[in-house]
Design a protein around this motif. Structure first.
Motif, mmCIF file in Angstrom:
data_model
loop_
_atom_site.group_PDB
_atom_site.id
_atom_site.type_symbol
_atom_site.label_atom_id
_atom_site.label_comp_id
_atom_site.label_asym_id
_atom_site.label_seq_id
_atom_site.Cartn_x
_atom_site.Cartn_y
_atom_site.Cartn_z
ATOM 1 N N LEU A 112 0.857 -1.174 0.000
ATOM 2 C CA LEU A 112 0.000 0.000 0.000
ATOM 3 C C LEU A 112 0.896 1.227 0.000
ATOM 4 N N VAL A 113 0.807 2.004 -1.079
ATOM 5 C CA VAL A 113 1.582 3.236 -1.201
ATOM 6 C C VAL A 113 0.656 4.393 -0.846
ATOM 7 N N LEU A 114 0.995 5.105 0.218
ATOM 8 C CA LEU A 114 0.199 6.252 0.647
ATOM 9 C C LEU A 114 0.803 7.517 0.053
ATOM 10 N N LEU A 115 -0.053 8.284 -0.621
ATOM 11 C CA LEU A 115 0.361 9.507 -1.301
ATOM 12 C C LEU A 115 -0.269 10.710 -0.617
ATOM 13 N N ASP A 116 0.479 11.807 -0.553
ATOM 14 C CA ASP A 116 -0.063 13.024 0.044
ATOM 15 C C ASP A 116 -0.900 13.791 -0.981
ATOM 16 N N HIS A 117 -1.353 14.974 -0.616
ATOM 17 C CA HIS A 117 -2.234 15.764 -1.477
ATOM 18 C C HIS A 117 -1.589 16.180 -2.802
ATOM 19 N N GLU A 118 -0.264 16.076 -2.893
ATOM 20 C CA GLU A 118 0.448 16.387 -4.142
ATOM 21 C C GLU A 118 0.876 15.110 -4.873
ATOM 22 N N PHE A 119 0.366 13.972 -4.438
ATOM 23 C CA PHE A 119 0.639 12.662 -5.022
ATOM 24 C C PHE A 119 2.101 12.228 -4.847
ATOM 25 N N ASN A 120 2.727 12.670 -3.764
ATOM 26 C CA ASN A 120 4.075 12.225 -3.424
ATOM 27 C C ASN A 120 3.962 11.174 -2.328
ATOM 28 N N ALA A 121 4.694 10.081 -2.476
ATOM 29 C CA ALA A 121 4.641 9.001 -1.492
ATOM 30 C C ALA A 121 5.158 9.490 -0.144
ATOM 31 N N PHE A 122 4.445 9.105 0.921
ATOM 32 C CA PHE A 122 4.957 9.412 2.256
ATOM 33 C C PHE A 122 5.128 8.152 3.097
ATOM 34 N N ALA A 123 4.542 7.029 2.678
ATOM 35 C CA ALA A 123 4.743 5.768 3.392
ATOM 36 C C ALA A 123 4.348 4.607 2.494
ATOM 37 N N ILE A 124 5.023 3.481 2.690
ATOM 38 C CA ILE A 124 4.687 2.247 1.976
ATOM 39 C C ILE A 124 4.616 1.119 2.998
ATOM 40 N N TYR A 125 3.468 0.441 3.019
ATOM 41 C CA TYR A 125 3.254 -0.703 3.912
ATOM 42 C C TYR A 125 3.127 -1.966 3.070
ATOM 43 N N GLU A 126 3.449 -3.104 3.688
ATOM 44 C CA GLU A 126 3.350 -4.381 2.989
ATOM 45 C C GLU A 126 2.755 -5.433 3.909
ATOM 46 N N ALA A 127 1.949 -6.305 3.325
ATOM 47 C CA ALA A 127 1.385 -7.442 4.060
ATOM 48 C C ALA A 127 1.482 -8.679 3.170
ATOM 49 N N THR A 128 1.822 -9.797 3.771
ATOM 50 C CA THR A 128 1.918 -11.046 3.013
ATOM 51 C C THR A 128 0.540 -11.482 2.536
ATOM 52 N N ARG A 129 0.529 -12.364 1.576
ATOM 53 C CA ARG A 129 -0.732 -12.922 1.086
ATOM 54 C C ARG A 129 -1.504 -13.575 2.233
ATOM 55 N N GLY A 130 -0.788 -14.328 3.066
ATOM 56 C CA GLY A 130 -1.437 -15.012 4.188
ATOM 57 C C GLY A 130 -2.147 -14.046 5.117
ATOM 58 N N LEU A 131 -1.507 -12.931 5.429
ATOM 59 C CA LEU A 131 -2.129 -11.937 6.293
ATOM 60 C C LEU A 131 -3.330 -11.305 5.593
ATOM 61 N N CYS A 132 -3.211 -11.019 4.301
ATOM 62 C CA CYS A 132 -4.348 -10.453 3.554
ATOM 63 C C CYS A 132 -5.530 -11.422 3.570
ATOM 64 N N GLU A 133 -5.258 -12.694 3.359
ATOM 65 C CA GLU A 133 -6.333 -13.697 3.399
ATOM 66 C C GLU A 133 -7.001 -13.722 4.766
ATOM 67 N N GLU A 134 -6.196 -13.697 5.827
ATOM 68 C CA GLU A 134 -6.731 -13.707 7.189
ATOM 69 C C GLU A 134 -7.624 -12.494 7.432
ATOM 70 N N LEU A 135 -7.167 -11.322 7.020
ATOM 71 C CA LEU A 135 -7.933 -10.097 7.238
ATOM 72 C C LEU A 135 -9.223 -10.078 6.414
ATOM 73 N N ILE A 136 -9.148 -10.525 5.183
ATOM 74 C CA ILE A 136 -10.323 -10.514 4.310
ATOM 75 C C ILE A 136 -11.372 -11.517 4.775
ATOM 76 N N HIS A 137 -10.927 -12.683 5.245
ATOM 77 C CA HIS A 137 -11.867 -13.730 5.650
ATOM 78 C C HIS A 137 -12.398 -13.569 7.071
ATOM 79 N N ALA A 138 -11.881 -12.596 7.824
ATOM 80 C CA ALA A 138 -12.377 -12.374 9.185
ATOM 81 C C ALA A 138 -13.854 -11.999 9.129
ATOM 82 N N GLU A 139 -14.598 -12.440 10.134
ATOM 83 C CA GLU A 139 -16.036 -12.138 10.166
ATOM 84 C C GLU A 139 -16.257 -10.637 10.240
#
Length: 170
Positions: A112-139
């Motif tokens: 996930l690339v977070l961009l500010d109001h001028e479309f400049n990156a200020f942070a980049i986060y990463e999550a593994t596929r396994g974590l994404c699956e866990e988060l998406i499938h949570a009730e």
């Protein structure tokens, strides 16, 4: 496949034609938003290029199923899906949702690339596929369970911070 931005044969960012085009696209996107209150629709492309430039990723051609870039990890290509989000108020507690993550596609992680109001990156986060699956499938949420759309705050709290912009000291 496009080479990582840092490996291109350019003397500097000033001579790279892609960076020049993206600089213009960022300006147009800001002007368009100011005039209409709507996004221009270039956030994803800018986010992909920023991730490649800042982290040395190799971008793949548009419409590659499941992933946008690769990075060599442990001698193997690691497939990365890149999501971008422009956040005009970086102090806001709720920043909205990410674009949909399709678990039927092949990828190893999501950035996930977070961009500010001028479309400049200020942070980049990463999550593994396994974590994404866990988060998406949570009730709970239909947006999360059906559309695969995670809250940005949730992704940030559970993912790994890969890069953050250094703010000048005051």
């Amino acid at each position: 496949m496009l080479p990582p931005a840092e490996s291109r044969d350019t003397e500097s960012d000033e001579t790279d034609p892609v960076i020049g085009i993206l600089r213009q696209a960022k300006q147009l996107a800001c002007q368009y938003y100011e005039l209409t209150g709507k996004p221009l629709g270039v956030t994803g492309e800018i986010a992909e290029f920023e991730a490649a430039r800042l982290l040395g990723l190799t971008l793949h051609v548009a419409r590659t199923a499941g992933y946008d870039a690769t990075e060599i990890r442990n001698g193997q290509p690691y497939k990365i899906q890149i999501k971008g989000r422009c956040i005009t108020n970086t102090n806001a507690r709720h920043a909205g949702r990410m674009g949909s993550i399709n678990l039927n596609q092949e990828f190893d992680s999501v950035m996930l690339v977070l961009l500010d109001h001028e479309f400049n990156a200020f942070a980049i986060y990463e999550a593994t596929r396994g974590l994404c699956e866990e988060l998406i499938h949570a009730e709970g949420s239909v947006a999360r369970n059906v559309r695969g759309s995670l809250a940005i705050s949730q992704f940030k709290s559970r993912g790994t911070l890969r890069w953050v912009r250094e703010e000048p000291r005051k």
